[in-house]
Design an enzyme around this catalytic site. Structure first.
Site, mmCIF file in Angstrom:
data_model
loop_
_atom_site.group_PDB
_atom_site.id
_atom_site.type_symbol
_atom_site.label_atom_id
_atom_site.label_comp_id
_atom_site.label_asym_id
_atom_site.label_seq_id
_atom_site.Cartn_x
_atom_site.Cartn_y
_atom_site.Cartn_z
ATOM 1 N N HIS A 93 0.854 -1.189 0.000
ATOM 2 C CA HIS A 93 0.000 0.000 0.000
ATOM 3 C C HIS A 93 0.892 1.241 0.000
ATOM 4 O O HIS A 93 2.056 1.177 0.419
ATOM 5 C CB HIS A 93 -0.905 0.011 1.228
ATOM 6 C CG HIS A 93 -2.008 -1.008 1.182
ATOM 7 N ND1 HIS A 93 -3.022 -1.058 2.117
ATOM 8 C CD2 HIS A 93 -2.251 -2.012 0.299
ATOM 9 C CE1 HIS A 93 -3.849 -2.045 1.803
ATOM 10 N NE2 HIS A 93 -3.400 -2.659 0.718
ATOM 11 N N GLU A 103 1.104 3.841 1.867
ATOM 12 C CA GLU A 103 1.681 4.239 3.158
ATOM 13 C C GLU A 103 2.901 3.378 3.498
ATOM 14 O O GLU A 103 3.925 3.878 3.959
ATOM 15 C CB GLU A 103 0.655 4.066 4.291
ATOM 16 C CG GLU A 103 -0.605 4.896 4.148
ATOM 17 C CD GLU A 103 -1.734 4.158 3.433
ATOM 18 O OE1 GLU A 103 -1.481 3.500 2.404
ATOM 19 O OE2 GLU A 103 -2.879 4.265 3.901
ATOM 20 N N CYS A 147 -1.914 -0.602 7.403
ATOM 21 C CA CYS A 147 -1.075 0.590 7.299
ATOM 22 C C CYS A 147 -0.996 1.340 8.626
ATOM 23 O O CYS A 147 0.077 1.804 9.010
ATOM 24 C CB CYS A 147 -1.583 1.500 6.192
ATOM 25 S SG CYS A 147 -1.300 0.781 4.568
HETATM 26 ZN ZN LIG Z 1 -3.353 0.222 3.717
#
Ligand SMILES: [Zn+2]
Length: 156
Positions: free
Chosen positions: A46, A48, A79
């Site tokens: 992801h 982040e 995250c």
């Molecule tokens: Zn995430």
């Protein structure tokens, strides 16, 4: 946040859900990332997490205190966990993520007792642009799928 939106467009250009993130300390960007789990065959890729990885490498440190993460969409549980482990101090996000968001939308995980670090956050920054980027992406994808289906349909 404008910079995070540009990073999100990188994800969209590779057919990934457009989310962009950057980590800032003392007004300097120390890590950038965009969503890329499909292309990298990595469920944890992801935006982040990618920004944290870049910053950790740049700083040669697994802890990233006194930093602010800017991300176009409200973070998910994975995250937020990673951001907690990194000791990020503040999160600024664009649009809410009603299904997977864990700062504001579903649970307010940042204050859960199982975390030994606390961070602050603010949402709704450039909300319109962040949310439009996502909804345009999904409507484009739906149209592409529809067009493909019509192509595959035999002529009568
Ligand atoms: Zn995430």
């Amino acid at each position: 946040m404008k910079k995070a939106l540009l990073l999100a467009e990188k994800a969209a250009n590779s057919q990934e859900v457009p989310v962009g993130a950057l980590l800032v300390r003392d007004e300097l960007i120390i890590g950038e990332g965009w969503n890329q789990p499909i292309g990298s065959c990595d469920p944890s890729a992801h935006a982040e997490v990618m920004a944290l990885r870049a910053a950790g490498t740049a700083e040669k440190n697994y802890r990233l205190p006194n930093t602010t993460l800017y991300v176009t969409i409200e973070p998910c549980s994975m995250c937020l966990g990673a951001l907690m482990h990194a000791r990020v101090e503040h999160i600024v996000f664009g649009a809410k993520e009603p299904k997977a968001g864990v700062l504001d939308s579903n649970v307010e995980w940042q204050s859960a007792s199982f975390f030994n670090h606390h961070l602050s956050w603010r949402g709704g920054v450039c909300e319109q642009e962040c949310s439009a980027l996502i909804s345009d992406f999904f409507s484009r994808r739906r149209n592409e799928k529809k067009a493909l289906k019509n192509l595959a349909r035999p002529e009568k």
